[in-house]
Motif scaffolding. Structure first.
Motif, PDB file in Angstrom:
ATOM      1  N   SER A  79     -69.716  21.748 -53.321  1.00  0.00           N
ATOM      2  CA  SER A  79     -69.317  21.368 -54.665  1.00  0.00           C
ATOM      3  C   SER A  79     -69.260  22.616 -55.542  1.00  0.00           C
ATOM      4  N   GLU A  80     -68.287  22.661 -56.425  1.00  0.00           N
ATOM      5  CA  GLU A  80     -68.140  23.796 -57.335  1.00  0.00           C
ATOM      6  C   GLU A  80     -67.766  23.270 -58.726  1.00  0.00           C
ATOM      7  N   TRP A  81     -68.356  23.890 -59.738  1.00  0.00           N
ATOM      8  CA  TRP A  81     -68.151  23.486 -61.131  1.00  0.00           C
ATOM      9  C   TRP A  81     -67.761  24.710 -61.945  1.00  0.00           C
ATOM     10  N   VAL A  82     -66.816  24.527 -62.841  1.00  0.00           N
ATOM     11  CA  VAL A  82     -66.346  25.621 -63.689  1.00  0.00           C
ATOM     12  C   VAL A  82     -66.185  25.111 -65.113  1.00  0.00           C
ATOM     13  N   LYS A  83     -66.579  25.940 -66.068  1.00  0.00           N
ATOM     14  CA  LYS A  83     -66.363  25.622 -67.481  1.00  0.00           C
ATOM     15  C   LYS A  83     -65.849  26.873 -68.180  1.00  0.00           C
ATOM     16  N   ILE A  84     -64.755  26.720 -68.917  1.00  0.00           N
ATOM     17  CA  ILE A  84     -64.194  27.810 -69.700  1.00  0.00           C
ATOM     18  C   ILE A  84     -64.347  27.472 -71.174  1.00  0.00           C
ATOM     19  N   GLU A  85     -64.975  28.376 -71.922  1.00  0.00           N
ATOM     20  CA  GLU A  85     -65.096  28.243 -73.368  1.00  0.00           C
ATOM     21  C   GLU A  85     -64.292  29.358 -74.022  1.00  0.00           C
ATOM     22  N   SER A  86     -63.546  29.017 -75.065  1.00  0.00           N
ATOM     23  CA  SER A  86     -62.629  29.987 -75.642  1.00  0.00           C
ATOM     24  C   SER A  86     -62.497  29.778 -77.134  1.00  0.00           C
ATOM     25  N   ASP A  87     -62.395  30.885 -77.881  1.00  0.00           N
ATOM     26  CA  ASP A  87     -62.039  30.777 -79.291  1.00  0.00           C
ATOM     27  C   ASP A  87     -60.586  31.196 -79.506  1.00  0.00           C
ATOM     28  N   LEU A  88     -59.825  31.225 -78.409  1.00  0.00           N
ATOM     29  CA  LEU A  88     -58.395  31.494 -78.459  1.00  0.00           C
ATOM     30  C   LEU A  88     -57.642  30.173 -78.446  1.00  0.00           C
ATOM     31  N   LEU A  89     -56.725  29.999 -79.378  1.00  0.00           N
ATOM     32  CA  LEU A  89     -56.013  28.734 -79.480  1.00  0.00           C
ATOM     33  C   LEU A  89     -55.200  28.448 -78.225  1.00  0.00           C
ATOM     34  N   VAL A  90     -54.663  29.487 -77.577  1.00  0.00           N
ATOM     35  CA  VAL A  90     -53.760  29.275 -76.449  1.00  0.00           C
ATOM     36  C   VAL A  90     -54.488  29.174 -75.107  1.00  0.00           C
ATOM     37  N   VAL A  91     -55.803  29.344 -75.103  1.00  0.00           N
ATOM     38  CA  VAL A  91     -56.592  29.169 -73.876  1.00  0.00           C
ATOM     39  C   VAL A  91     -57.430  27.902 -74.031  1.00  0.00           C
ATOM     40  N   PRO A  92     -57.257  26.928 -73.167  1.00  0.00           N
ATOM     41  CA  PRO A  92     -57.975  25.656 -73.349  1.00  0.00           C
ATOM     42  C   PRO A  92     -59.454  25.775 -73.024  1.00  0.00           C
ATOM     43  N   GLN A  93     -60.240  24.914 -73.640  1.00  0.00           N
ATOM     44  CA  GLN A  93     -61.602  24.677 -73.195  1.00  0.00           C
ATOM     45  C   GLN A  93     -61.478  23.753 -71.980  1.00  0.00           C
ATOM     46  N   LEU A  94     -61.928  24.228 -70.844  1.00  0.00           N
ATOM     47  CA  LEU A  94     -61.688  23.490 -69.604  1.00  0.00           C
ATOM     48  C   LEU A  94     -62.999  23.293 -68.851  1.00  0.00           C
ATOM     49  N   GLU A  95     -63.217  22.069 -68.374  1.00  0.00           N
ATOM     50  CA  GLU A  95     -64.361  21.787 -67.501  1.00  0.00           C
ATOM     51  C   GLU A  95     -63.824  21.067 -66.269  1.00  0.00           C
ATOM     52  N   SER A  96     -64.157  21.590 -65.094  1.00  0.00           N
ATOM     53  CA  SER A  96     -63.610  21.029 -63.862  1.00  0.00           C
ATOM     54  C   SER A  96     -64.601  21.181 -62.725  1.00  0.00           C
ATOM     55  N   MET A  97     -64.410  20.370 -61.688  1.00  0.00           N
ATOM     56  CA  MET A  97     -65.278  20.446 -60.514  1.00  0.00           C
ATOM     57  C   MET A  97     -64.597  19.783 -59.332  1.00  0.00           C
ATOM     58  N   TYR A  98     -65.153  20.059 -58.147  1.00  0.00           N
ATOM     59  CA  TYR A  98     -64.723  19.343 -56.952  1.00  0.00           C
ATOM     60  C   TYR A  98     -65.925  19.088 -56.055  1.00  0.00           C
ATOM     61  N   LEU A  99     -65.784  18.099 -55.202  1.00  0.00           N
ATOM     62  CA  LEU A  99     -66.769  17.771 -54.180  1.00  0.00           C
ATOM     63  C   LEU A  99     -66.027  17.599 -52.868  1.00  0.00           C
ATOM     64  N   THR A 100     -66.451  18.337 -51.857  1.00  0.00           N
ATOM     65  CA  THR A 100     -65.796  18.302 -50.552  1.00  0.00           C
ATOM     66  C   THR A 100     -66.786  17.881 -49.477  1.00  0.00           C
ATOM     67  N   LEU A 101     -66.364  16.971 -48.611  1.00  0.00           N
ATOM     68  CA  LEU A 101     -67.118  16.562 -47.441  1.00  0.00           C
ATOM     69  C   LEU A 101     -66.282  16.877 -46.209  1.00  0.00           C
ATOM     70  N   GLY A 102     -66.927  17.405 -45.173  1.00  0.00           N
ATOM     71  CA  GLY A 102     -66.185  17.756 -43.976  1.00  0.00           C
ATOM     72  C   GLY A 102     -66.961  17.450 -42.711  1.00  0.00           C
ATOM     73  N   TYR A 103     -66.208  17.202 -41.650  1.00  0.00           N
ATOM     74  CA  TYR A 103     -66.810  16.888 -40.349  1.00  0.00           C
ATOM     75  C   TYR A 103     -66.080  17.681 -39.269  1.00  0.00           C
ATOM     76  N   ASN A 104     -66.842  18.365 -38.413  1.00  0.00           N
ATOM     77  CA  ASN A 104     -66.298  19.178 -37.324  1.00  0.00           C
ATOM     78  C   ASN A 104     -66.505  18.488 -35.980  1.00  0.00           C
ATOM     79  N   PHE A 105     -65.455  18.476 -35.170  1.00  0.00           N
ATOM     80  CA  PHE A 105     -65.583  17.952 -33.815  1.00  0.00           C
ATOM     81  C   PHE A 105     -64.578  18.672 -32.912  1.00  0.00           C
ATOM     82  N   ASP A 106     -65.062  19.103 -31.756  1.00  0.00           N
ATOM     83  CA  ASP A 106     -64.242  19.880 -30.824  1.00  0.00           C
ATOM     84  C   ASP A 106     -63.579  21.037 -31.590  1.00  0.00           C
TER      85      ASP A 106
END
Length: 385
Positions: free
Chosen positions: A252-279
């Motif tokens: 899992s990874e989480w990112v947050k961008i804080e900005s006082d620039l009008l053209v750069v958004p305040q962004l909060e995002s994340m993902y969760l990955t599950l994986g299985y290995n076989f052969d």
């Protein structure tokens, strides 16, 4: 052994050449927009690339590395991806100087090496183009152990001159100061990372923004004028945790961008990955999400008192009300087949669901009624050598 053969042997021991390539084909089942530059026609040009890297051992403590990358996409320049010196006086310390990858995310250093991660396309909500892929400067890393815990602490500082991606537009930008700090922890199958990056002293030529800002300042509204200029700073926070065994992994990874620039958004995002290995195969499933907003100052330009001021006020509202927003949920299912130890084939399907009144990472939206829902199909071949 002759002098010539001895010199050749010594050179081969000090110089190593490696590389990687990927061929990726993608199709978006939507005619009203594009996503990651994919449209409703099959394309192999958006992420296919070839790179070659040379590493030279100069002394026991000093080495040099350079990477040349050829990219098939028109949205990305080919050329020198990195070029730097590495100084390692001992096991604990490492210093780098030159053109380096900006280490925002877990996979920053290997983002072009698709062989090194499960997906064909890392989640766009996290691995977007809001931040700068390279910088020119220096970094220092200190490694140490406490019992079974392994720690890395890295600090870096530099500048950037290149392009900034915004709603499908590439804007030329200069950043005079990029600085960051990274903490990494490893213990057995567990890895955790946290980082903070700050970028400031910007200059960017946004078409029309600077000219309109000059007009607002001349009219006596410096606060609103300043909001349209690329002056200020943006700070990115990142954290990830991963647990990986021979049979399965979770990340899992989480990112947050804080900005006082009008053209750069305040962004909060994340993902969760599950994986299985076989052969020789790997199955993975990834959920990713993002939300964004802007620091928009109050419009101080009055309406309906003066015709010119009213016009300026409505133009300012039009600019701020049409800033792109990036709320998007996605679900990706993928299959990887390791054909050889250095060659893998991948297939991936991503279901995209954004908000109907936002860009949601879609580009070239031609239909205002487009519901921001689409499916992206991709296949790829990854090779390292």
């Amino acid at each position: 052994m002759s002098v010539h053969s001895h010199a050749t042997t010594e050179l081969s021991e000090r110089v190593s050449i490696s590389g990687f390539t990927r061929i990726v084909a993608g199709y978006l089942d939507e005619s009203d927009a594009t996503y990651g530059n994919y449209s409703n026609s099959l394309s192999i040009s958006e992420q296919s690339l070839f790179a070659i890297q040379g590493d030279v051992i100069i002394t026991d403590t000093l080495s040099a590395s350079g990477q040349l990358l050829a990219h098939s996409s028109e949205e990305r320049d080919s050329g020198v991806e990195w070029l730097y010196l590495t100084y390692e006086p001992n096991y604990n310390w490492q210093f780098k100087l030159g053109k380096l990858r900006t280490p925002f995310f877990r996979y920053t250093d290997v983002i072009d090496v698709g062989f090194s991660y499960p997906w064909i396309s890392p989640p766009q909500q996290v691995y977007s183009g809001f931040l700068f892929s390279n910088y020119e400067g220096a970094s220092g890393t200190y490694k140490f152990n406490i019992a079974e815990l392994n720690f890395d602490v890295e600090a870096y500082y530099g500048t950037y001159s290149g392009d900034f991606s915004r709603a499908g537009e590439e804007i030329a930008i200069d950043v005079d100061e990029i600085k960051g700090l990274i903490f990494t922890l490893n213990r057995g199958n567990l890895t955790a990372r946290a980082s903070v990056t700050q970028s400031s002293d910007f200059y960017a030529d946004f078409p029309g923004f600077n000219d309109f800002a000059d007009i607002l300042e001349a009219a006596g509204y410096p606060e609103n004028a300043e909001s349209l200029r690329f002056n200020g700073k943006a700070t990115g926070y990142q954290a990830n945790i991963n647990y990986d065994t021979l049979d399965y992994f979770i990340a899992s990874e989480w990112v947050k961008i804080e900005s006082d620039l009008l053209v750069v958004p305040q962004l909060e995002s994340m993902y969760l990955t599950l994986g299985y290995n076989f052969d020789q195969f790997q199955l993975h499933l990834t959920f990713a999400t993002s939300d964004s907003s802007y620091n928009i100052p109050e419009n101080l330009i009055p309406k309906f008192i003066d015709d010119q001021l009213t016009e300026l006020s409505f133009i300012y509202d039009g600019i701020t009300n049409n800033l792109p927003l990036y709320s998007l949920d996605s679900l990706t299912a993928g299959l990887r087949w390791d054909i050889r130890f250095n060659l893998s084939a991948k297939a991936e399907i991503t279901f995209l669901k954004g908000k109907s009144n936002e860009n949601s990472f879609f580009e070239d939206i031609t239909n205002p009624n487009f519901d921001r829902k689409a499916t992206l199909y991709q296949i790829g071949l990854e090779w390292v050598f």
